[in-house]
Design a protein around this motif. Structure first.
Motif, PDB file in Angstrom:
ATOM      1  N   THR A 111       0.851  -1.192   0.000  1.00  0.00           N
ATOM      2  CA  THR A 111       0.000   0.000   0.000  1.00  0.00           C
ATOM      3  C   THR A 111       0.886   1.241   0.000  1.00  0.00           C
ATOM      4  N   PRO A 112       0.316   2.401  -0.315  1.00  0.00           N
ATOM      5  CA  PRO A 112       1.092   3.629  -0.162  1.00  0.00           C
ATOM      6  C   PRO A 112       1.347   3.928   1.312  1.00  0.00           C
ATOM      7  N   ASP A 113       2.320   4.793   1.566  1.00  0.00           N
ATOM      8  CA  ASP A 113       2.431   5.439   2.870  1.00  0.00           C
ATOM      9  C   ASP A 113       1.534   6.664   2.771  1.00  0.00           C
ATOM     10  N   HIS A 114       0.264   6.486   3.139  1.00  0.00           N
ATOM     11  CA  HIS A 114      -0.728   7.544   2.947  1.00  0.00           C
ATOM     12  C   HIS A 114      -0.399   8.768   3.792  1.00  0.00           C
ATOM     13  N   ALA A 115      -0.697   9.915   3.256  1.00  0.00           N
ATOM     14  CA  ALA A 115      -0.684  11.155   4.027  1.00  0.00           C
ATOM     15  C   ALA A 115      -2.126  11.471   4.411  1.00  0.00           C
ATOM     16  N   LEU A 116      -2.356  11.688   5.706  1.00  0.00           N
ATOM     17  CA  LEU A 116      -3.700  11.910   6.231  1.00  0.00           C
ATOM     18  C   LEU A 116      -3.830  13.341   6.719  1.00  0.00           C
ATOM     19  N   ALA A 117      -5.018  13.901   6.510  1.00  0.00           N
ATOM     20  CA  ALA A 117      -5.250  15.311   6.825  1.00  0.00           C
ATOM     21  C   ALA A 117      -5.575  15.503   8.287  1.00  0.00           C
ATOM     22  N   LEU A 118      -5.085  16.605   8.845  1.00  0.00           N
ATOM     23  CA  LEU A 118      -5.299  16.924  10.253  1.00  0.00           C
ATOM     24  C   LEU A 118      -6.743  17.258  10.554  1.00  0.00           C
ATOM     25  N   CYS A 119      -7.455  17.862   9.619  1.00  0.00           N
ATOM     26  CA  CYS A 119      -8.799  18.359   9.909  1.00  0.00           C
ATOM     27  C   CYS A 119      -9.867  17.316   9.680  1.00  0.00           C
ATOM     28  N   GLY A 120      -9.458  16.053   9.686  1.00  0.00           N
ATOM     29  CA  GLY A 120     -10.450  14.986   9.693  1.00  0.00           C
ATOM     30  C   GLY A 120     -11.261  14.899   8.424  1.00  0.00           C
ATOM     31  N   ASN A 121     -10.610  14.880   7.291  1.00  0.00           N
ATOM     32  CA  ASN A 121     -11.329  14.817   6.032  1.00  0.00           C
ATOM     33  C   ASN A 121     -10.463  14.183   4.969  1.00  0.00           C
ATOM     34  N   GLY A 122     -11.095  13.667   3.931  1.00  0.00           N
ATOM     35  CA  GLY A 122     -10.340  13.096   2.837  1.00  0.00           C
ATOM     36  C   GLY A 122      -9.596  14.156   2.075  1.00  0.00           C
ATOM     37  N   HIS A 123     -10.255  15.229   1.759  1.00  0.00           N
ATOM     38  CA  HIS A 123      -9.593  16.380   1.172  1.00  0.00           C
ATOM     39  C   HIS A 123      -9.070  17.255   2.300  1.00  0.00           C
ATOM     40  N   SER A 145     -24.670  17.911  10.469  1.00  0.00           N
ATOM     41  CA  SER A 145     -24.018  19.046   9.828  1.00  0.00           C
ATOM     42  C   SER A 145     -23.910  18.812   8.330  1.00  0.00           C
ATOM     43  N   ASP A 146     -24.091  19.865   7.558  1.00  0.00           N
ATOM     44  CA  ASP A 146     -24.032  19.736   6.108  1.00  0.00           C
ATOM     45  C   ASP A 146     -22.700  19.159   5.635  1.00  0.00           C
ATOM     46  N   ASN A 183     -15.101  15.791   6.809  1.00  0.00           N
ATOM     47  CA  ASN A 183     -15.901  16.978   6.474  1.00  0.00           C
ATOM     48  C   ASN A 183     -16.190  17.122   4.982  1.00  0.00           C
ATOM     49  N   ASP A 184     -16.390  16.002   4.295  1.00  0.00           N
ATOM     50  CA  ASP A 184     -16.609  16.043   2.854  1.00  0.00           C
ATOM     51  C   ASP A 184     -18.046  15.810   2.425  1.00  0.00           C
ATOM     52  N   ALA A 185     -18.963  15.671   3.384  1.00  0.00           N
ATOM     53  CA  ALA A 185     -20.380  15.442   3.083  1.00  0.00           C
ATOM     54  C   ALA A 185     -20.571  14.240   2.167  1.00  0.00           C
ATOM     55  N   THR A 186     -19.831  13.173   2.448  1.00  0.00           N
ATOM     56  CA  THR A 186     -19.881  11.977   1.614  1.00  0.00           C
ATOM     57  C   THR A 186     -20.115  10.745   2.468  1.00  0.00           C
ATOM     58  N   GLN A 187     -20.585   9.664   1.820  1.00  0.00           N
ATOM     59  CA  GLN A 187     -20.716   8.383   2.503  1.00  0.00           C
ATOM     60  C   GLN A 187     -19.465   7.525   2.349  1.00  0.00           C
ATOM     61  N   SER A 188     -18.508   7.967   1.553  1.00  0.00           N
ATOM     62  CA  SER A 188     -17.289   7.192   1.358  1.00  0.00           C
ATOM     63  C   SER A 188     -16.505   7.123   2.665  1.00  0.00           C
ATOM     64  N   PRO A 189     -16.057   5.937   3.052  1.00  0.00           N
ATOM     65  CA  PRO A 189     -15.376   5.800   4.347  1.00  0.00           C
ATOM     66  C   PRO A 189     -13.998   6.444   4.354  1.00  0.00           C
ATOM     67  N   THR A 190     -13.638   7.009   5.476  1.00  0.00           N
ATOM     68  CA  THR A 190     -12.292   7.493   5.697  1.00  0.00           C
ATOM     69  C   THR A 190     -11.656   6.656   6.805  1.00  0.00           C
ATOM     70  N   VAL A 231     -16.659   9.480  14.537  1.00  0.00           N
ATOM     71  CA  VAL A 231     -17.586  10.487  15.051  1.00  0.00           C
ATOM     72  C   VAL A 231     -17.936  11.499  13.964  1.00  0.00           C
ATOM     73  N   GLY A 232     -19.241  11.663  13.721  1.00  0.00           N
ATOM     74  CA  GLY A 232     -19.738  12.685  12.806  1.00  0.00           C
ATOM     75  C   GLY A 232     -20.190  13.912  13.574  1.00  0.00           C
ATOM     76  N   SER A 233     -20.657  14.908  12.838  1.00  0.00           N
ATOM     77  CA  SER A 233     -20.997  16.193  13.451  1.00  0.00           C
ATOM     78  C   SER A 233     -22.486  16.499  13.346  1.00  0.00           C
ATOM     79  N   LEU A 234     -23.009  17.048  14.455  1.00  0.00           N
ATOM     80  CA  LEU A 234     -24.371  17.579  14.499  1.00  0.00           C
ATOM     81  C   LEU A 234     -24.350  19.086  14.291  1.00  0.00           C
TER      82      LEU A 234
END
Length: 496
Positions: free
Chosen positions: A167-179, A381-382, A352-359, A370-373
């Motif tokens: 697998t890659p050595d993935h880089a993961l975002a600090l703000c809890g999102n795919g993008h 949350s939108d 925070n991408d408003a998607t059902q795709s798993p992160t 954990v998701g957001s209300l």
């Protein structure tokens, strides 16, 4: 278009070298650039501007392999390509995946995972010598679709030995999102504000005291802790961690993504005001302090550190999309070799991408995602990611907590200036996550349950009040997780 501008603004912080911002064109020696490109980050697909989409981020010329598969993968990298019946081979399919003249290093990552590194991803010395060894442009810039790029190496390995061996050595975002885009940028709060939102837990629930997290250690893996916050705000007192300098060098200008770990630690204290909180700093990619992103191998090492220090609860604030939405080798090994034998709970933001795709790591069955209300608690949350892989939703909009003192230039257009006096208003699943972590700690201190037991009780309570169109829900005042049928009549805590 606004979403594309947000993506481009965030990627500019990740992919562009900050040392180049004020450098006159043509004044840098090629060897200097090659040295600075050691182990740098790339985006898949390489044509993300055209597709307006990012599948995942990765470390160039590096793959991660389970230790038991190292010899299998190494031999496949050096073997001559076998003919395929399903399509005509291209030039990039002929010969070994990585030729013998290109060295491959084996680097230990954690127990159970080994990194294989070649070409530009190796040592600075090999980067310096790379153009003489295998060609390439002397300005050091990559063609991330060339035969030796990580995605193409992985594609050929998948065909040779099966998907998922490497697998890659993935880089993961600090703000809890795919993008790499936060739900919002930090917003100013009135200068008269002196308290967090949500308000501090009173430590009394259903007429009983002790719901405060006393004696429980909550570890946070994030960007560090700013020094001033524990001295400035009473609810932050006693929080420890690796120091973070929130300012651009020589200024009082606040860097993008800074103060995130401090804000998160403050959120833990909102629901567990007496918990021990420690913030471990995961070093950001490529020495880019404004990127808000770290490699998975670095993140998992910091999580291992927290286990060594006795954490009962770990909040991993890094999260992201992975290649083919498959689990991370490093996190798999961490769970199999260490976590599964301990009474420790891990939480991560859903994103925070408003998607059902798993992160990941939020989508793991052994991680509480954990998701957001919304601010009123009545809607999802939108921006919040959602789906069956998200375990619980908690407040994540318009929270107020500790921040730096100084001025901040927004990443996104119109790039407005904002001034902060030690507090900020911020939104995202990154902040709903520590609220839930604090609730688990608060329940542990009051009931004597261990972390998995307390988490299980709260998740069962959240499921009992699940809402259509959202899912299981927890609110900060519900730290005891007591169903209405058995909760005392006098509910000073406000449990419903």
């Amino acid at each position: 278009m606004p979403g594309q501008r947000s993506l481009e603004a965030a990627l500019n912080l990740i992919l562009n070298d900050p040392d180049d911002q004020d450098r006159p064109v043509g004044t840098e020696q090629p060897e200097e650039r090659q040295r600075r490109w050691h182990g740098t980050t790339a985006v898949h697909p390489a044509n993300w501007r055209e597709t307006e989409n990012v599948d995942y981020f990765y470390r160039r010329d590096t793959i991660l392999v389970r230790s038991e598969d190292v010899e299998l993968v190494f031999e496949a990298l050096r073997a001559e390509a076998a003919p395929r019946d399903d399509r005509e081979p291209t030039d990039s399919d002929i010969g070994p995946i990585i030729p013998e003249e290109i060295a491959i290093d084996r680097l230990p990552v954690i127990d159970g995972v080994t990194g294989l590194v070649w070409r530009y991803g190796r040592s600075w010395a090999s980067v310096h010598a790379a153009p003489r060894t295998f060609g390439g442009e002397y300005d050091g810039r990559y063609d991330d679709d060339d035969p030796l790029s990580t995605p193409n190496v992985l594609r050929r390995l998948d065909e040779a030995i099966g998907v998922g061996k490497a697998t890659p050595d993935h880089a993961l975002a600090l703000c809890g999102n795919g993008h790499p885009c936060p739900a919002t940028e930090p917003a100013m709060v009135p200068s008269r504000s002196m308290s967090p939102t949500p308000a501090l837990n009173s430590a009394v629930c259903c007429g009983k005291s002790g719901w405060d997290g006393d004696g429980v250690m909550v570890g946070v893996v994030d960007g560090g802790l700013i020094d001033d916050a524990p001295r400035m705000w009473p609810w932050m007192a006693g929080i420890s961690g690796d120091p973070e300098d929130p300012y651009l060098p020589g200024t009082r200008l606040i860097k993008p993504y800074s103060c995130h770990g401090t804000f998160v630690a403050g959120c833990v204290r909102c629901t567990a005001p007496r918990a021990e909180v420690c913030v471990k700093k995961a070093e950001y990619i490529n020495s880019r302090p404004s990127a808000g992103m770290a490699y998975e191998h670095e993140i998992i090492r910091r999580m291992s550190d927290l286990l060594d220090w006795g954490a009962d609860i770990i909040v991993c604030e890094f999260d992201g999309f992975t290649r083919f939405h498959r689990p991370l080798h490093t996190f798999n090994a961490f769970y199999d070799r260490r976590l599964r034998h301990l009474n420790v709970v891990v939480l991560a933001p859903a994103g925070n991408d408003a998607t059902q795709s798993p992160t990941f790591p939020a989508a793991y069955s052994w991680v509480i995602g954990v998701g957001s209300l919304s601010a009123n608690g009545n809607n999802r949350s939108d921006f919040s990611n959602h789906g069956g892989w998200v375990d619980v939703y908690g407040p994540g909009e318009d929270l107020v907590n500790a921040f730096a003192v100084g001025d901040y230039l927004c990443i996104e257009p119109p790039h407005e200036w904002r001034h902060f006096d030690g507090l900020a208003n911020w939104s995202g699943t990154s902040f709903s996550t520590p609220l839930v972590a604090g609730m688990i700690a608060a329940r542990m201190s009051a009931t004597g349950e261990n972390a998995p037991q307390a988490a299980g009780a709260l998740l069962r309570f959240a499921l009992s009040q699940a809402r259509a169109g959202i899912g299981p829900v927890l609110l900060p005042h519900q730290v005891c997780g007591t169903p209405p049928t058995s909760c005392e009549t006098a509910r000073s805590c406000g449990c419903k």
